[in-house]
Design a protein around this motif. Structure first.
Motif, PDB file in Angstrom:
ATOM      1  N   ILE A 140     -29.639  -9.622  54.761  1.00 46.30           N
ATOM      2  CA  ILE A 140     -28.480 -10.349  54.432  1.00 46.30           C
ATOM      3  C   ILE A 140     -27.642 -11.098  56.107  1.00 46.30           C
ATOM      4  O   ILE A 140     -28.142 -10.811  57.136  1.00 46.30           O
ATOM      5  CB  ILE A 140     -27.455  -9.317  54.986  1.00 46.30           C
ATOM      6  N   VAL A 141     -26.920 -12.363  55.690  1.00 42.49           N
ATOM      7  CA  VAL A 141     -27.203 -13.218  56.564  1.00 42.49           C
ATOM      8  C   VAL A 141     -25.514 -13.548  56.720  1.00 42.49           C
ATOM      9  O   VAL A 141     -24.493 -13.697  55.959  1.00 42.49           O
ATOM     10  CB  VAL A 141     -27.258 -14.988  56.628  1.00 42.49           C
ATOM     11  N   ALA A 142     -24.769 -12.901  57.903  1.00 51.23           N
ATOM     12  CA  ALA A 142     -23.392 -13.240  58.101  1.00 51.23           C
ATOM     13  C   ALA A 142     -22.650 -14.347  58.965  1.00 51.23           C
ATOM     14  O   ALA A 142     -23.527 -14.634  60.421  1.00 51.23           O
ATOM     15  CB  ALA A 142     -22.669 -12.113  58.830  1.00 51.23           C
TER      16      ALA A 142
ATOM     17  N   ALA B 122     -30.239 -12.048  50.403  1.00 47.82           N
ATOM     18  CA  ALA B 122     -29.721 -11.201  49.521  1.00 47.82           C
ATOM     19  C   ALA B 122     -28.279 -11.475  49.295  1.00 47.82           C
ATOM     20  O   ALA B 122     -27.591 -11.444  48.275  1.00 47.82           O
ATOM     21  CB  ALA B 122     -29.938  -9.092  49.973  1.00 47.82           C
ATOM     22  N   LEU B 123     -27.783 -12.231  50.390  1.00 46.93           N
ATOM     23  CA  LEU B 123     -26.232 -12.131  50.260  1.00 46.93           C
ATOM     24  C   LEU B 123     -25.837 -12.640  51.424  1.00 46.93           C
ATOM     25  O   LEU B 123     -26.272 -12.706  52.646  1.00 46.93           O
ATOM     26  CB  LEU B 123     -25.548 -10.841  50.683  1.00 46.93           C
ATOM     27  N   THR B 124     -24.880 -13.940  51.212  1.00 43.79           N
ATOM     28  CA  THR B 124     -24.868 -14.195  52.369  1.00 43.79           C
ATOM     29  C   THR B 124     -23.517 -14.391  52.888  1.00 43.79           C
ATOM     30  O   THR B 124     -21.895 -14.220  51.579  1.00 43.79           O
ATOM     31  CB  THR B 124     -24.987 -16.738  52.775  1.00 43.79           C
ATOM     32  N   VAL B 125     -22.693 -13.772  54.093  1.00 41.95           N
ATOM     33  CA  VAL B 125     -20.695 -13.182  54.207  1.00 41.95           C
ATOM     34  C   VAL B 125     -20.660 -14.089  54.599  1.00 41.95           C
ATOM     35  O   VAL B 125     -21.160 -14.672  56.168  1.00 41.95           O
ATOM     36  CB  VAL B 125     -21.130 -11.797  54.755  1.00 41.95           C
ATOM     37  N   ILE B 126     -19.388 -14.622  54.608  1.00 39.42           N
ATOM     38  CA  ILE B 126     -18.767 -15.670  54.993  1.00 39.42           C
ATOM     39  C   ILE B 126     -17.600 -15.065  55.074  1.00 39.42           C
ATOM     40  O   ILE B 126     -16.513 -14.225  54.273  1.00 39.42           O
ATOM     41  CB  ILE B 126     -18.260 -16.830  54.327  1.00 39.42           C
ATOM     42  N   GLY B 127     -16.358 -15.575  55.714  1.00 41.61           N
ATOM     43  CA  GLY B 127     -14.606 -15.288  56.358  1.00 41.61           C
ATOM     44  C   GLY B 127     -13.771 -16.142  55.446  1.00 41.61           C
ATOM     45  O   GLY B 127     -14.526 -17.357  55.050  1.00 41.61           O
TER      46      GLY B 127
ATOM     47  N   ARG C 188     -28.120  -0.834  52.426  1.00 39.63           N
ATOM     48  CA  ARG C 188     -30.435  -1.342  52.358  1.00 39.63           C
ATOM     49  C   ARG C 188     -31.156  -0.939  52.621  1.00 39.63           C
ATOM     50  O   ARG C 188     -31.381  -1.715  53.619  1.00 39.63           O
ATOM     51  CB  ARG C 188     -29.846  -2.677  51.743  1.00 39.63           C
ATOM     52  N   PRO C 189     -31.412   0.282  52.766  1.00 39.59           N
ATOM     53  CA  PRO C 189     -32.951   0.469  53.219  1.00 39.59           C
ATOM     54  C   PRO C 189     -33.633  -0.460  53.713  1.00 39.59           C
ATOM     55  O   PRO C 189     -34.223  -0.756  52.891  1.00 39.59           O
ATOM     56  CB  PRO C 189     -33.284   1.973  52.861  1.00 39.59           C
ATOM     57  N   GLY C 190     -33.888  -0.395  55.248  1.00 33.45           N
ATOM     58  CA  GLY C 190     -34.720  -2.178  55.931  1.00 33.45           C
ATOM     59  C   GLY C 190     -34.779  -2.879  55.761  1.00 33.45           C
ATOM     60  O   GLY C 190     -35.873  -4.053  56.095  1.00 33.45           O
ATOM     61  N   ALA C 191     -32.801  -3.251  55.075  1.00 35.84           N
ATOM     62  CA  ALA C 191     -32.739  -4.755  55.226  1.00 35.84           C
ATOM     63  C   ALA C 191     -32.471  -5.198  57.151  1.00 35.84           C
ATOM     64  O   ALA C 191     -31.891  -4.550  57.352  1.00 35.84           O
ATOM     65  CB  ALA C 191     -31.386  -4.680  54.921  1.00 35.84           C
ATOM     66  N   ARG C 192     -32.216  -6.176  56.859  1.00 32.03           N
ATOM     67  CA  ARG C 192     -31.954  -6.756  57.974  1.00 32.03           C
ATOM     68  C   ARG C 192     -30.942  -7.990  58.416  1.00 32.03           C
ATOM     69  O   ARG C 192     -30.385  -8.399  57.285  1.00 32.03           O
ATOM     70  CB  ARG C 192     -33.114  -7.950  58.675  1.00 32.03           C
ATOM     71  N   LEU C 193     -30.355  -7.842  59.181  1.00 33.05           N
ATOM     72  CA  LEU C 193     -28.941  -8.865  59.683  1.00 33.05           C
ATOM     73  C   LEU C 193     -29.545  -9.787  60.193  1.00 33.05           C
ATOM     74  O   LEU C 193     -29.096  -9.563  61.444  1.00 33.05           O
ATOM     75  CB  LEU C 193     -27.838  -7.634  59.964  1.00 33.05           C
TER      76      LEU C 193
END
Length: 287
Positions: free
Chosen positions: A152-154, A250-255, A176-181
């Motif tokens: 997951i990218v924020a 898996a997902l990119t998060v922006i504001g 998401r078990p094992g996911a890296r942020l």
């Protein structure tokens, strides 16, 4: 109404893009233990055509329910056919939703467009986070695209708007078990100057950016100890970094800042560029 009472809303229009968005929404609702509502808006038209369009909508929603049964058998989705324009319907529904999921383009979009008008309107106006699911050039993922990504990218800014982005990103990673942020913070010498930081010393500016990112994320790792966190202060274009990262995320998060909805000003240049050019799903979080 608590967040667990608010469903994930998937907007469908019969396009391959919305079908992929439906799959993504169903899996996310199952991960988070939330309900799923499938929505197909019927734009106002002549009464003589309304019966045929209602019948087509019912058939589309029935197919969508069957699709969800294959993707996420634990869900029992509900359906809605609001008589309204898609962007207005989604904006109204967002007040009582946990998440809205849309495809990057719909049936009405030109193939040359990277982002459809309804997708952009939902991302700009909704009261809850909106995920835009980007597809391959023909509405399908590229066959060589590889194992399902887990990062997951924020993208965060050096202000209070980052709180909502970080909260959503950590919640998503925790589901998401094992996911890296990966938490990305872009900086330049100019941004360092206007924030009162070092002006001529690039090394000192880099250290200041790293400290800022550390302060922004303080406390979140204690709240979500199961999530592996990587902090990435980036010198240069934050949007370029986020677009590149989206290809394997898996997902990119922006504001998105609240308050600019009526004028379409909620999306910053970084958010607009990321949302338009991303190579994977993007979540836009109102801040």
């Amino acid at each position: 109404m608590t967040s667990t009472d608010r469903p994930v809303i998937a907007a469908v229009d019969g396009s391959s893009h919305s079908a992929e968005a439906l799959d993504w929404a169903a899996r996310e609702a199952a991960r988070r233990g939330l309900g799923l509502t499938i929505v197909h808006a019927l734009a106002p038209d002549r009464p003589s055509e309304r019966e045929d369009r209602r019948r087509e909508a019912d058939e589309l929603l029935a197919r969508s329910v069957r699709r969800v049964a294959e993707v996420a058998p634990s869900l029992s989705p509900s359906t809605l056919t609001p008589l309204d324009y898609p962007s207005a319907a989604l904006s109204a529904l967002s007040h009582n939703a946990s998440l809205i999921v849309v495809g990057s383009r719909g049936l009405g979009g030109f193939r040359s467009l990277l982002l459809g008008s309804n997708s952009l309107a939902a991302a700009s106006m909704a009261d809850c986070p909106v995920v835009v699911v980007h597809s391959g050039p023909d509405g399908e993922d590229e066959p060589e695209r590889a194992p399902v990504p887990s990062d997951i990218v924020a993208g965060v800014a050096a202000d209070e708007s980052s709180e909502a982005v970080l909260e959503f990103a950590f919640e998503t990673a925790a589901a998401r078990p094992g996911a890296r942020l990966r938490i990305v913070h872009g900086w330049t010498m100019f941004s360092s100057m206007i924030s009162g930081g070092p002006v001529f010393d690039r090394d000192a500016a880099a250290e200041a950016a790293a400290r800022t990112l550390s302060e922004l994320t303080a406390g979140w790792r204690e709240k979500y100890p199961q999530v592996e966190v990587v902090r990435e202060p980036v010198s240069g274009s934050a949007s370029r970094t986020l677009v590149t990262a989206s290809a394997t995320a898996a997902l990119t998060v922006i504001g998105r800042r609240r308050g600019g909805e009526s004028l379409g000003l909620g999306l910053s240049p970084v958010a607009q560029t990321t949302l338009t050019h991303a190579l994977g799903p993007v979540a836009v979080v109102p801040c």
